[in-house]
Scaffold this active site. Sequence first.
Site, PDB file in Angstrom:
ATOM      1  NE  ARG A  11      -0.865   9.919  10.510  1.00 25.52           N
ATOM      2  CZ  ARG A  11      -1.292   9.079   9.695  1.00 25.52           C
ATOM      3  NH1 ARG A  11      -2.458   8.448   9.408  1.00 25.52           N
ATOM      4  NH2 ARG A  11      -0.370   8.513   8.849  1.00 25.52           N
ATOM      5  CE  LYS A  59      -1.766   1.428   4.022  1.00 27.44           C
ATOM      6  NZ  LYS A  59      -1.715   3.042   4.325  1.00 27.44           N
ATOM      7  CG  ASN A  60       2.123   2.868   3.586  1.00 25.00           C
ATOM      8  OD1 ASN A  60       0.999   3.244   3.151  1.00 25.00           O
ATOM      9  ND2 ASN A  60       2.310   2.474   4.900  1.00 25.00           N
ATOM     10  CB  CYS A  67      -5.317   5.717  10.612  1.00 27.74           C
ATOM     11  SG  CYS A  67      -5.806   4.329   9.380  1.00 27.74           S
ATOM     12  NE  ARG A  83      -7.439   4.363   4.723  1.00 24.24           N
ATOM     13  CZ  ARG A  83      -6.587   5.091   5.592  1.00 24.24           C
ATOM     14  NH1 ARG A  83      -7.116   5.391   6.880  1.00 24.24           N
ATOM     15  NH2 ARG A  83      -5.550   5.575   5.260  1.00 24.24           N
ATOM     16  CG  ASP A 104       1.933   0.923  10.054  1.00 24.51           C
ATOM     17  OD1 ASP A 104       1.332   1.693  10.744  1.00 24.51           O
ATOM     18  OD2 ASP A 104       2.511   1.289   8.887  1.00 24.51           O
TER      19      ASP A 104
HETATM   20  N1  EPU Z   1       6.053  13.859  11.888  1.00 28.37           N
HETATM   21  C1  EPU Z   1       6.327  14.954  12.463  1.00 28.37           C
HETATM   22  N2  EPU Z   1       6.402  16.028  11.409  1.00 28.37           N
HETATM   23  C2  EPU Z   1       6.206  15.751  10.068  1.00 28.37           C
HETATM   24  C3  EPU Z   1       5.756  14.374   9.757  1.00 28.37           C
HETATM   25  C4  EPU Z   1       5.895  13.251  10.664  1.00 28.37           C
HETATM   26  O1  EPU Z   1       6.556  15.183  13.506  1.00 28.37           O
HETATM   27  O2  EPU Z   1       6.065  16.491   9.138  1.00 28.37           O
HETATM   28  C5  EPU Z   1       6.154  12.409  13.045  1.00 28.37           C
HETATM   29  C6  EPU Z   1       4.980  11.788  13.024  1.00 28.37           C
HETATM   30  O3  EPU Z   1       3.984  12.638  13.994  1.00 28.37           O
HETATM   31  C7  EPU Z   1       5.322  10.673  13.702  1.00 28.37           C
HETATM   32  C8  EPU Z   1       6.595   9.976  13.054  1.00 28.37           C
HETATM   33  O4  EPU Z   1       7.026  11.386  12.484  1.00 28.37           O
HETATM   34  O5  EPU Z   1       5.193  10.507  15.246  1.00 28.37           O
HETATM   35  C9  EPU Z   1       6.724   9.398  11.814  1.00 28.37           C
HETATM   36  O6  EPU Z   1       5.540   9.897  10.880  1.00 28.37           O
HETATM   37  P1  EPU Z   1       5.793   9.466   9.481  1.00 28.37           P
HETATM   38  O7  EPU Z   1       5.770  10.711   8.494  1.00 28.37           O
HETATM   39  O8  EPU Z   1       6.898   8.335   9.013  1.00 28.37           O
HETATM   40  O9  EPU Z   1       4.294   8.776   9.037  1.00 28.37           O
HETATM   41  P2  EPU Z   1       3.558   8.954   7.580  1.00 28.37           P
HETATM   42  O10 EPU Z   1       4.342   9.096   6.607  1.00 28.37           O
HETATM   43  O11 EPU Z   1       2.391   9.966   7.807  1.00 28.37           O
HETATM   44  C10 EPU Z   1       3.612   6.656   7.097  1.00 28.37           C
HETATM   45  C11 EPU Z   1       2.776   5.400   6.536  1.00 28.37           C
HETATM   46  C12 EPU Z   1       1.833   4.894   7.983  1.00 28.37           C
HETATM   47  C13 EPU Z   1       2.920   4.447   9.050  1.00 28.37           C
HETATM   48  C14 EPU Z   1       4.259   5.594   9.301  1.00 28.37           C
HETATM   49  C15 EPU Z   1       5.368   5.074  10.153  1.00 28.37           C
HETATM   50  C16 EPU Z   1       2.075   6.067   4.578  1.00 28.37           C
HETATM   51  C17 EPU Z   1       1.106   6.255   3.361  1.00 28.37           C
HETATM   52  N3  EPU Z   1       1.669   5.864   5.661  1.00 28.37           N
HETATM   53  O12 EPU Z   1       2.860   7.470   7.628  1.00 28.37           O
HETATM   54  O13 EPU Z   1       1.515   3.754   7.532  1.00 28.37           O
HETATM   55  O14 EPU Z   1       2.395   4.170  10.286  1.00 28.37           O
HETATM   56  O15 EPU Z   1       4.666   5.797   7.744  1.00 28.37           O
HETATM   57  O16 EPU Z   1       6.029   4.082   9.588  1.00 28.37           O
HETATM   58  O17 EPU Z   1       3.131   5.550   4.000  1.00 28.37           O
HETATM   59  C18 EPU Z   1      -0.291   2.128   7.730  1.00 28.37           C
HETATM   60  O18 EPU Z   1      -0.309   1.625   6.919  1.00 28.37           O
HETATM   61  O19 EPU Z   1      -1.394   1.623   8.435  1.00 28.37           O
HETATM   62  C19 EPU Z   1       0.032   3.520   8.262  1.00 28.37           C
HETATM   63  C20 EPU Z   1      -0.578   4.133   9.004  1.00 28.37           C
END
Ligand code: EPU
Length: 429
Positions: A122, A22-23, A117, A398, A306
Site C-alpha cells: 500500500r 467510515k472513510n 488492512c 473497525r 470494498d
Molecule cells: N496507490 C499508490 N500510491 C499511493 C496511494 C495509492 O500507488 O501513494 C495505489 C494503491 O496501491 C491502490 C490504489 O492506488 O492500488 C488506490 O489506493 P487509494 O489511495 O485509493 O486507497 P486508500 O486511500 O489507501 C481507501 C479506503 C479503502 C479503499 C480504497 C479504494 C480509506 C481510509 N480507505 O484506501 O477502504 O479500499 O480507498 O477505494 O478511505 C475499507 O474501507 O475497507 C478500505 C480498505
Amino acid sequence: MEKIVIDGGVKLSGKVEISGMKNAAVAVIFATVAVNDVCVIENLPQISDVKLSLEMLRSIGARIKIVGKNAVEIDTRDLKNVAAPIAIARKMRASYYLAGASLARFGRTKVGLPGGCDFGSRPIDQHIKAFEALGAEVSIDGGYLEAETERGIHSANIFFDCVTVGATINTILASVLADGMTVIDNAAREPHVVDLANFLNYCGANITGAGTDVIKIKGVSRLHGCTYAIIPDMIEAGTFMAAAAATGGRLYINNIIPKHLEAITAKICEMGAEVEELDEAIIVSRKEPLCRANVKTLPYPGFPTDMNPQIAVLMCMANGVSQITETIWDGRFRYVDELRRMGAKIKVDGKQATIEGGENFSPANVRAVDLRAGAAMILAGLVCNGRTEIEDIHYIERGYDNIVSKLRLVGARIRKINIPDDIIESKSV
Ligand code: EPU
C-alpha cells in the site's frame, strides 16, 4: 478473544439503519486539525477506526466531548504539533490524514506510518509527491513520515499517476490554507472525497470540483468551526444489500444515498435481486435463483473494491461460473482461503478470481482476515445451514457499526461470544 457465531439459513426481513461512512468520518475528524476551532461532527459510526482517530487527536492536545449518541465536539485550538504516537497510527490507514492537516496548519508534521488492512503493498508515493509539490521536504525515518516547509505550504498543480482516494484527500487537506490555487488532476471521485470537501467548505474553505477528476483548492487565510453530519456508508449499505440478496429475504435499507449505490445496485439486479429505490432508502429482495455475473473493481463510480468479497459470496451461490477482476488491491483475494473452508470453489490467478457457483456453504470455523473479508464470512454464515464461527472479528469492528445487533433486528441468528484467554492458551499449547 471475541468470536461471531451464526446459525444460518434464515431469510432476513425488516428495516436496517445505515450509519455514517467510515472513510468520510476519519477524513473529517483529522481535517479538524486544519480548522483550528470547535467543530461538531454528527452521524459518526460507532467503530474502532473512529475511536482510534479521536484518540490520536486527543494525544496531541485536542479536546473531545461526546455531545450525542453519534456526535462529538472537537476543539483543536490548543493543539501541539507533537509527533503523533506511532502505536495508534499503525493500527489504521487514515492516520496519515494527520500529515496533510498538520502541514496546512503548522507547515510541518511527524506522523507514524499508517497501518490498515493488509492488501499487499500500500504505497504512499503519491502522497509524498503531492506534499513535495506543495513545498514540503519529506523523509521517512524510524517508522515516521516527516515533512517540513521553510515558509509554509504553497499552491501547486498535481497530476496523480493513479486514482487514489488517500492522496486526493491528503492533498486537499494540505493545500486548504495555502497561498494561491492548487489543482489536482486525475483526482479520486469517491463520495467521501466530496464529503471532506463539503465539510471544509462549511468551515470557510474554497474547494470546487470535488466529485470530478479535477479538484481546485483556492487557499483561504483561515477556517472556522461548524456542525457537520457525515454521509451514510455506501459499503455498509452494499453489504446489507448483499445480505438480502444472499438470504433471499427482503430488507428496507434506510438512511442511504441511492446514487452512491448505483454500481452495486446494477450488479445485484443483474444477478437476480430486486431493488426498489426511494429517496433515502432502498428495498432489496430476491425470489428467483441468483445467476452468474462478472465484476471488475474500479475507482468510483465503478464497482467498489470494498464490495469484492461480499459479491463473491453471491457468486458462490449463483448458477454458473462468475469472474471477479480486481484492479485496486493485489491482496484483495485473501478471503478466498476462508470461503474455501466453507466449500466455495474459487480459483485465483493474479488479479482474477473464477468462481464456480451452485454450491451450498458448509459450516466451518473461519477468520476475518480483513474488514471486508470479515463481512463476506458473515454473509456466507447467514446462508449456510449450520453453525459458522468467525474469529479475528476486531477487523469487522473497525468498519461496521454494531453489525451483530443490526442483523439480529432483521432476524439473523447471530451473536458475539467472549472466549476467555485461558481457553485460547490451553488450545494453543
Ligand atoms: N496507490 C499508490 N500510491 C499511493 C496511494 C495509492 O500507488 O501513494 C495505489 C494503491 O496501491 C491502490 C490504489 O492506488 O492500488 C488506490 O489506493 P487509494 O489511495 O485509493 O486507497 P486508500 O486511500 O489507501 C481507501 C479506503 C479503502 C479503499 C480504497 C479504494 C480509506 C481510509 N480507505 O484506501 O477502504 O479500499 O480507498 O477505494 O478511505 C475499507 O474501507 O475497507 C478500505 C480498505
